[in-house]
Structures are given as C-alpha cells and as structure tokens.
Design a protein around this motif. Structure first.
Motif, PDB file in Angstrom:
ATOM      1  N   LEU A   1     -60.105 -31.022  88.825  1.00 46.66           N
ATOM      2  CA  LEU A   1     -60.011 -31.958  87.709  1.00 46.66           C
ATOM      3  C   LEU A   1     -58.564 -32.241  87.334  1.00 46.66           C
ATOM      4  O   LEU A   1     -58.256 -33.314  86.811  1.00 46.66           O
ATOM      5  CB  LEU A   1     -60.768 -31.402  86.494  1.00 46.66           C
ATOM      6  CG  LEU A   1     -62.266 -31.138  86.692  1.00 46.66           C
ATOM      7  CD1 LEU A   1     -62.897 -30.708  85.374  1.00 46.66           C
ATOM      8  CD2 LEU A   1     -62.968 -32.368  87.243  1.00 46.66           C
ATOM      9  N   ASN A   2     -57.687 -31.309  87.599  1.00 42.84           N
ATOM     10  CA  ASN A   2     -56.275 -31.472  87.273  1.00 42.84           C
ATOM     11  C   ASN A   2     -55.560 -32.139  88.447  1.00 42.84           C
ATOM     12  O   ASN A   2     -55.477 -31.560  89.532  1.00 42.84           O
ATOM     13  CB  ASN A   2     -55.657 -30.107  86.974  1.00 42.84           C
ATOM     14  CG  ASN A   2     -54.264 -30.203  86.384  1.00 42.84           C
ATOM     15  OD1 ASN A   2     -53.523 -31.128  86.689  1.00 42.84           O
ATOM     16  ND2 ASN A   2     -53.911 -29.242  85.550  1.00 42.84           N
ATOM     17  N   PRO A   3     -55.022 -33.347  88.274  1.00 40.05           N
ATOM     18  CA  PRO A   3     -54.394 -34.044  89.405  1.00 40.05           C
ATOM     19  C   PRO A   3     -53.117 -33.379  89.905  1.00 40.05           C
ATOM     20  O   PRO A   3     -52.616 -33.749  90.971  1.00 40.05           O
ATOM     21  CB  PRO A   3     -54.113 -35.449  88.844  1.00 40.05           C
ATOM     22  CG  PRO A   3     -54.016 -35.251  87.370  1.00 40.05           C
ATOM     23  CD  PRO A   3     -54.989 -34.161  87.041  1.00 40.05           C
ATOM     24  N   LEU A   4     -52.583 -32.410  89.150  1.00 36.29           N
ATOM     25  CA  LEU A   4     -51.396 -31.709  89.618  1.00 36.29           C
ATOM     26  C   LEU A   4     -51.720 -30.590  90.606  1.00 36.29           C
ATOM     27  O   LEU A   4     -50.814 -29.966  91.159  1.00 36.29           O
ATOM     28  CB  LEU A   4     -50.621 -31.131  88.430  1.00 36.29           C
ATOM     29  CG  LEU A   4     -49.791 -32.141  87.635  1.00 36.29           C
ATOM     30  CD1 LEU A   4     -49.106 -31.465  86.467  1.00 36.29           C
ATOM     31  CD2 LEU A   4     -48.755 -32.828  88.522  1.00 36.29           C
ATOM     32  N   ARG A   5     -52.996 -30.326  90.833  1.00 34.50           N
ATOM     33  CA  ARG A   5     -53.370 -29.343  91.854  1.00 34.50           C
ATOM     34  C   ARG A   5     -53.369 -30.045  93.219  1.00 34.50           C
ATOM     35  O   ARG A   5     -54.410 -30.231  93.855  1.00 34.50           O
ATOM     36  CB  ARG A   5     -54.722 -28.730  91.516  1.00 34.50           C
ATOM     37  CG  ARG A   5     -54.719 -27.940  90.204  1.00 34.50           C
ATOM     38  CD  ARG A   5     -55.999 -27.150  90.025  1.00 34.50           C
ATOM     39  NE  ARG A   5     -56.052 -26.472  88.759  1.00 34.50           N
ATOM     40  CZ  ARG A   5     -55.484 -25.295  88.486  1.00 34.50           C
ATOM     41  NH1 ARG A   5     -54.794 -24.677  89.432  1.00 34.50           N
ATOM     42  NH2 ARG A   5     -55.584 -24.741  87.298  1.00 34.50           N
ATOM     43  N   VAL A   6     -52.185 -30.420  93.641  1.00 34.79           N
ATOM     44  CA  VAL A   6     -52.027 -31.282  94.813  1.00 34.79           C
ATOM     45  C   VAL A   6     -52.526 -30.607  96.082  1.00 34.79           C
ATOM     46  O   VAL A   6     -53.175 -31.239  96.930  1.00 34.79           O
ATOM     47  CB  VAL A   6     -50.551 -31.700  94.965  1.00 34.79           C
ATOM     48  CG1 VAL A   6     -50.371 -32.568  96.213  1.00 34.79           C
ATOM     49  CG2 VAL A   6     -50.082 -32.460  93.728  1.00 34.79           C
ATOM     50  N   SER A   7     -52.249 -29.317  96.266  1.00 37.29           N
ATOM     51  CA  SER A   7     -52.679 -28.645  97.502  1.00 37.29           C
ATOM     52  C   SER A   7     -54.200 -28.601  97.604  1.00 37.29           C
ATOM     53  O   SER A   7     -54.758 -28.731  98.707  1.00 37.29           O
ATOM     54  CB  SER A   7     -52.101 -27.223  97.549  1.00 37.29           C
ATOM     55  OG  SER A   7     -52.572 -26.450  96.448  1.00 37.29           O
ATOM     56  N   GLU A   8     -54.897 -28.441  96.464  1.00 42.97           N
ATOM     57  CA  GLU A   8     -56.358 -28.459  96.478  1.00 42.97           C
ATOM     58  C   GLU A   8     -56.888 -29.852  96.821  1.00 42.97           C
ATOM     59  O   GLU A   8     -57.899 -29.996  97.511  1.00 42.97           O
ATOM     60  CB  GLU A   8     -56.899 -28.009  95.128  1.00 42.97           C
ATOM     61  CG  GLU A   8     -56.583 -26.554  94.787  1.00 42.97           C
ATOM     62  CD  GLU A   8     -57.148 -26.154  93.444  1.00 42.97           C
ATOM     63  OE1 GLU A   8     -58.219 -26.678  93.068  1.00 42.97           O
ATOM     64  OE2 GLU A   8     -56.510 -25.338  92.750  1.00 42.97           O
ATOM     65  N   ILE A   9     -56.217 -30.879  96.321  1.00 40.64           N
ATOM     66  CA  ILE A   9     -56.616 -32.254  96.638  1.00 40.64           C
ATOM     67  C   ILE A   9     -56.447 -32.522  98.127  1.00 40.64           C
ATOM     68  O   ILE A   9     -57.318 -33.107  98.782  1.00 40.64           O
ATOM     69  CB  ILE A   9     -55.799 -33.258  95.804  1.00 40.64           C
ATOM     70  CG1 ILE A   9     -56.159 -33.134  94.326  1.00 40.64           C
ATOM     71  CG2 ILE A   9     -56.030 -34.691  96.294  1.00 40.64           C
ATOM     72  CD1 ILE A   9     -55.302 -33.981  93.412  1.00 40.64           C
ATOM     73  N   GLU A  10     -55.317 -32.071  98.690  1.00 37.36           N
ATOM     74  CA  GLU A  10     -55.077 -32.293 100.118  1.00 37.36           C
ATOM     75  C   GLU A  10     -56.106 -31.558 100.966  1.00 37.36           C
ATOM     76  O   GLU A  10     -56.595 -32.095 101.972  1.00 37.36           O
ATOM     77  CB  GLU A  10     -53.665 -31.833 100.464  1.00 37.36           C
ATOM     78  CG  GLU A  10     -52.573 -32.722  99.865  1.00 37.36           C
ATOM     79  CD  GLU A  10     -51.179 -32.216 100.172  1.00 37.36           C
ATOM     80  OE1 GLU A  10     -51.063 -31.053 100.620  1.00 37.36           O
ATOM     81  OE2 GLU A  10     -50.219 -32.973  99.958  1.00 37.36           O
ATOM     82  N   ALA A  11     -56.456 -30.325 100.573  1.00 40.69           N
ATOM     83  CA  ALA A  11     -57.452 -29.571 101.329  1.00 40.69           C
ATOM     84  C   ALA A  11     -58.816 -30.248 101.257  1.00 40.69           C
ATOM     85  O   ALA A  11     -59.535 -30.348 102.258  1.00 40.69           O
ATOM     86  CB  ALA A  11     -57.533 -28.138 100.791  1.00 40.69           C
ATOM     87  N   ALA A  12     -59.188 -30.738 100.065  1.00 40.37           N
ATOM     88  CA  ALA A  12     -60.478 -31.413  99.904  1.00 40.37           C
ATOM     89  C   ALA A  12     -60.525 -32.710 100.702  1.00 40.37           C
ATOM     90  O   ALA A  12     -61.572 -33.078 101.257  1.00 40.37           O
ATOM     91  CB  ALA A  12     -60.746 -31.682  98.431  1.00 40.37           C
ATOM     92  N   SER A  13     -59.408 -33.413 100.771  1.00 45.61           N
ATOM     93  CA  SER A  13     -59.383 -34.696 101.477  1.00 45.61           C
ATOM     94  C   SER A  13     -59.702 -34.548 102.962  1.00 45.61           C
ATOM     95  O   SER A  13     -60.220 -35.469 103.600  1.00 45.61           O
ATOM     96  CB  SER A  13     -58.015 -35.364 101.300  1.00 45.61           C
ATOM     97  OG  SER A  13     -57.008 -34.660 102.029  1.00 45.61           O
ATOM     98  N   LYS A  14     -59.412 -33.382 103.532  1.00 40.55           N
ATOM     99  CA  LYS A  14     -59.695 -33.138 104.947  1.00 40.55           C
ATOM    100  C   LYS A  14     -61.183 -32.944 105.196  1.00 40.55           C
ATOM    101  O   LYS A  14     -61.656 -33.117 106.327  1.00 40.55           O
ATOM    102  CB  LYS A  14     -58.908 -31.924 105.430  1.00 40.55           C
ATOM    103  CG  LYS A  14     -57.395 -32.125 105.376  1.00 40.55           C
ATOM    104  CD  LYS A  14     -56.652 -30.847 105.768  1.00 40.55           C
ATOM    105  CE  LYS A  14     -55.141 -31.047 105.645  1.00 40.55           C
ATOM    106  NZ  LYS A  14     -54.397 -29.809 105.982  1.00 40.55           N
ATOM    107  N   ARG A  15     -61.912 -32.576 104.128  1.00 40.59           N
ATOM    108  CA  ARG A  15     -63.353 -32.366 104.271  1.00 40.59           C
ATOM    109  C   ARG A  15     -64.157 -33.616 103.938  1.00 40.59           C
ATOM    110  O   ARG A  15     -65.318 -33.732 104.311  1.00 40.59           O
ATOM    111  CB  ARG A  15     -63.811 -31.248 103.333  1.00 40.59           C
ATOM    112  CG  ARG A  15     -63.107 -29.912 103.542  1.00 40.59           C
ATOM    113  CD  ARG A  15     -63.807 -28.813 102.741  1.00 40.59           C
ATOM    114  NE  ARG A  15     -63.880 -29.137 101.321  1.00 40.59           N
ATOM    115  CZ  ARG A  15     -62.991 -28.744 100.424  1.00 40.59           C
ATOM    116  NH1 ARG A  15     -61.941 -28.020 100.797  1.00 40.59           N
ATOM    117  NH2 ARG A  15     -63.129 -29.050  99.141  1.00 40.59           N
TER     118      ARG A  15
END
Length: 328
Positions: free
Chosen positions: A139-153
C-alpha cells in the motif's frame, strides 16, 4: 513573515507531504475506516512538540472535564505519501522492512501502549486498497523493492488493469506507484474523571529532499508557503554561493506536522511549545510562526497560550551539498 531572530537562519525548500506528524485526535472506527470526530469532554491542557530531521517527539497532557471516565479511540494520522508528487530517488522510509515504518512509539503515564495501524490507498478520491492487495502490491508506494518484486509476478493483462486504474504510468518498465497512501495509528484510551493523563509519543519522519537554488526560493508562491522574507532569501544566496561543487546546489528538507486535528478536543490547547532543531549550525531553517526565539546553536522555540491551530505546520531545513552523517 519570518520573525527577525529566525531570519538569519532562514528556511528552505519544499518536498513531499510525507510522514511527519499529526496531533492526536479522538476517533471512531466505521465500516469505511477510521473517522476522526470531536470529543467535547476532554481538553488538551498542554502540548510540547519537538521536531528534528531524524525524530519527532510529542508530550501531551489531557484533562477529562466531565465527572465520569471517558473511553475514546485516539487516532494519530500521518501526513499522506503521494506517489504522484514525491521523488522516489530522494525519499526513503526510516524503517523500510517494518509495518511500523516510522518506528512510532507511545506511552500513557509512562507505560508503553501498542497501537493498531490502519493503512489505506487512494487514486484521487477512489480507494484502491483492495486492488493493490489482490495483486500482492504494497500500500505504501515507497516500498519500491516490493513493487518491483510483485511486478515480475504480475502478468500483462493484470498489469494493464493496474495502469488503467491509474496506479502506474502508461509506460513499460515504470515501477513508480501513482497512488496516495494514508496511515493512521490508533488505540482505545480511558480518561479517568477529573484527572490529567500524559500521553507521549515519537517517530522518525519520512526523509526526503529536493535541490534548491535562489531563483526557486525567490518565487512568490514559494516565499508565501514558507514565510521567507528578504533576510531569509539573502541567507539562501550566501549558502548557495558556498556550495562545494562547481554547479552549486542546496538540499531542501521539509517536515510536515498536522496540528489542526487538535481542534477536535474540548478547548484551545492551554499551553503549546514548539522546539525545532535544525541539526547543524550551518543549516538554515524557517517555518510560518511569529515570535520565534533562538535558544541554542541549532534550536528555535515558539510558544503560545490558549492556542487554536489555524493551519498545519511545515518546517523547512536547508543544507549545503551532502547532508550530515545520518541524513540522506
């Protein structure tokens, strides 16, 4: 206008509306989330607020003005983190791997309390909390590494849905989230009849900065936002001239603090004290209050009686070039 004692220690730039701090306010839980509401039976006798780049500390004294105990839900909303306006390269979470990403702590009459944390996400006025969770996105857009990991899935059809919903730019490979994140700490608090209760808490504000030059600082809107007078602008120019690199630049930090929620209590704040520590004697600081006193090489104080907050606070601090150790 900025007060004379503060003028030489000017202020600086603007950044994001990222976590700093908000006044405790009575609240209630509704089906749609946490709702702030007035609490006329409890007064805020005093508030001592201390602001620095690395930590914000607040001490309150509340007084129950009715003849029976009152139990209310106390809420502490953090200023929103808006992915549309922040700089992802210059903004960092203090504790990126923890749900309590600002290290928020609270005590009541010296005893620690474990608050709950409510998190929600929005695009404009439309809530997208469930959509983000459904796709395993933070939910927090500053968790960039989590966003990048999710984008691969996430497959292309689902990614297209997220772009259509306004969560990401319509450009391949752009992982910067465009939603607004709102977080609120809250807990149930009992106020005994006719007795004061001291509540203290602290947290690390979300750290971020942007580059500043005198031309930007001289703009009318910028000066109005941060109460910059001519002495303040002159201080920015002097600091800019001493910038260590050939091009010369300043790093401008802002710490936002929500005080207007204090109007939900029964009466004006009996005594309000604000202490700002700019961290380094070389730094410049400014905020929109009159009657500010310099109390030390890096500290400034503002005090008020029977205070009714009319607008929220934004403390700006300017540093030359690379910041001091511990400041990103």
């Amino acid at each position: 206008m900025i007060s004379r004692p503060l003028a030489a220690a000017l202020l600086a730039a603007g950044l994001l509306g990222a976590p700093a701090r908000a006044n405790d306010s009575a609240a209630e839980l509704d089906a749609g989330g946490l709702i702030l509401r007035p609490e006329p039976g409890i007064a805020l006798a005093s508030e001592d607020l201390s602001i620095a780049l690395d930590r914000i500390r607040v001490s309150y004294v509340f007084c129950n003005q009715v003849s029976e105990p009152r139990t209310v839900r106390i809420a502490f909303p953090l200023p929103p983190i808006d992915g549309r306006t922040l700089s992802f390269s210059a903004t960092k979470l203090p504790q990126v791997d923890r749900a309590n990403f600002v290290g928020f702590t609270v005590t009541v009459d010296g005893r620690p309390v474990e608050p709950e944390l409510e998190e929600r996400a929005f695009v404009g006025e439309r809530e997208v909390t469930d959509l983000l969770r459904r796709h395993g996105l933070p939910l927090n857009p500053l968790r960039v590494s989590e966003i990048e990991a999710a984008s691969k899935r996430i497959g292309k059809p689902d990614w297209a849905e997220l772009v259509k919903a306004g969560l990401f730019p319509d450009a391949e490979g752009m992982m910067e989230g465009l939603w607004r994140f709102e977080a609120t700490f809250h807990w149930l608090q009992t106020f005994p009849a006719d007795r004061e209760v001291r509540i203290e808490h602290s947290y690390a504000p979300v750290s971020g900065f942007h580059l500043l030059d005198p031309k930007e600082a001289a703009r009318a809107s910028y000066r109005a936002t941060y109460c910059l007078d001519e002495a303040g602008l002159a201080a920015i120019r002097r600091l800019h001239a001493k910038a260590p690199n050939a091009g010369g630049y300043l790093r401008a930090f802002v710490v936002p603090y929500i005080v207007t929620t204090a109007r939900n209590w029964a009466a004006p704040i009996g005594r309000f004290t604000l202490t700002v520590d700019k961290g380094s004697p070389e730094a410049l600081v400014s905020f929109c209050r009159s009657g500010i006193r310099k109390t030390g090489p890096t500290t400034f104080r503002w005090e008020a009686r029977d205070y009714v907050p009319d607008h929220d606070l934004r403390v700006l601090i300017v540093l030359p070039g690379p910041g001091p150790t511990g400041i990103r």
